[in-house]
Enzyme design. Structure first.
Site, PDB file in Angstrom:
ATOM      1  N   ILE A 127      -2.663  -9.401 -21.362  1.00  0.00           N
ATOM      2  CA  ILE A 127      -1.842 -10.354 -22.117  1.00  0.00           C
ATOM      3  C   ILE A 127      -0.857 -11.038 -21.176  1.00  0.00           C
ATOM      4  O   ILE A 127      -0.095 -10.371 -20.469  1.00  0.00           O
ATOM      5  CB  ILE A 127      -1.068  -9.638 -23.246  1.00  0.00           C
ATOM      6  CG1 ILE A 127      -2.036  -8.904 -24.175  1.00  0.00           C
ATOM      7  CG2 ILE A 127      -0.224 -10.631 -24.035  1.00  0.00           C
ATOM      8  CD1 ILE A 127      -1.356  -7.941 -25.120  1.00  0.00           C
ATOM      9  N   GLY A 162       4.027 -10.961 -14.166  1.00  0.00           N
ATOM     10  CA  GLY A 162       4.601 -10.250 -15.308  1.00  0.00           C
ATOM     11  C   GLY A 162       3.811 -10.379 -16.581  1.00  0.00           C
ATOM     12  O   GLY A 162       3.430 -11.473 -16.970  1.00  0.00           O
ATOM     13  N   SER A 163       3.546  -9.281 -17.261  1.00  0.00           N
ATOM     14  CA  SER A 163       2.725  -9.319 -18.461  1.00  0.00           C
ATOM     15  C   SER A 163       2.578  -7.923 -19.056  1.00  0.00           C
ATOM     16  O   SER A 163       3.378  -7.043 -18.802  1.00  0.00           O
ATOM     17  CB  SER A 163       1.351  -9.906 -18.126  1.00  0.00           C
ATOM     18  OG  SER A 163       0.842  -9.278 -16.975  1.00  0.00           O
ATOM     19  N   ARG A 164       1.480  -7.722 -19.825  1.00  0.00           N
ATOM     20  CA  ARG A 164       1.279  -6.469 -20.528  1.00  0.00           C
ATOM     21  C   ARG A 164      -0.213  -6.218 -20.700  1.00  0.00           C
ATOM     22  O   ARG A 164      -1.004  -7.152 -20.774  1.00  0.00           O
ATOM     23  CB  ARG A 164       1.958  -6.582 -21.888  1.00  0.00           C
ATOM     24  CG  ARG A 164       1.835  -5.391 -22.792  1.00  0.00           C
ATOM     25  CD  ARG A 164       2.621  -5.658 -24.063  1.00  0.00           C
ATOM     26  NE  ARG A 164       1.790  -5.606 -25.241  1.00  0.00           N
ATOM     27  CZ  ARG A 164       2.150  -6.040 -26.437  1.00  0.00           C
ATOM     28  NH1 ARG A 164       3.333  -6.606 -26.595  1.00  0.00           N
ATOM     29  NH2 ARG A 164       1.347  -5.935 -27.459  1.00  0.00           N
TER      30      ARG A 164
END
Length: 218
Positions: free
Chosen positions: A155, A185-187
């Protein structure tokens, strides 16, 4: 060692860095200001280098184990309904990556890729409740005979603007090997069968390719 997805950015950044250093040395006459600018430029370049680092990881391969696909902090452990592929209840484990984490994505299990799909979308902050359904993302499902089908979802976050996914439907993949990359940066969400034993807790730090986040109940 740097990830291949960073080679072009690193080379471009190096050219810009050298150019700005030369310009600073030529045109900034104040010694302290010149040194301050050079230090800031150096720190920015170091941040870019560390973002694209790709450290060697040693995966203890086990068909009964699900390993963390990325580095980061465990921010969600809950039972949810997964609507895209399974359309039933699953145990979700989410790992949030800050810009300082290693951003290589690794396969959580060995097996065959059954599903791989890219979704364009928004760029909400990665911890937003709707990020999993509304942000730019990829959904990948890998299956083996021991744990069945495991879904993981890359994501994008507010800073991430490109998700790289190497998973191709039908190919055989190896646990811990390079599955992709998410820039800035993320998930990653992992969706597990309800009968899996969860081996991590909220706020634990996961290490991609090494931390066993869940395992098949014996």
């Amino acid at each position: 060692m740097f990830h291949k997805e960073g080679y072009k950015i690193i080379m471009l950044s190096m050219l810009i860095f050298v150019g700005l250093l030369l310009a600073t040395d030529e045109f900034v006459t104040n010694t302290w200001l010149s040194k301050a600018i050079m230090i800031v430029l150096l720190l920015l370049f170091i941040l870019i280098l560390q973002f694209f680092r790709n450290p060697k990881r040693y995966t203890a391969q086990d068909l009964d184990h699900i390993i963390a696909p990325v580095d980061g902090k465990v921010v969600v452990i809950e039972e949810v309904v997964e609507n895209e592929y399974f359309q039933d209840k699953r145990r979700q484990v989410s790992i949030f990556m800050s810009p300082l984490n290693v951003h290589v994505t690794r396969y959580p299990i060995s097996g065959k890729v059954k599903f791989s799909k890219y979704h364009p979308g928004k760029y909400l902050v990665a911890w937003h409740p709707k990020a999993s359904e509304e942000n730019e993302r990829t959904t990948i499902v890998v299956e083996n005979n021991s744990v069945g089908k495991i879904l993981y979802r890359q994501i994008a976050g507010a800073l991430a603007r490109r998700i790289v996914n190497y998973a191709q439907e039908g190919e055989e993949v190896t646990q811990g090997s390079d599955a992709g990359f998410i820039k800035f940066g993320s998930r990653v969400d992992i969706f597990l069968p309800l009968d899996m034993q969860i081996n991590v807790s909220l706020n634990d730090k996961a290490k991609g390719g090494e931390t066993v986040i869940a395992q098949k109940m014996s």
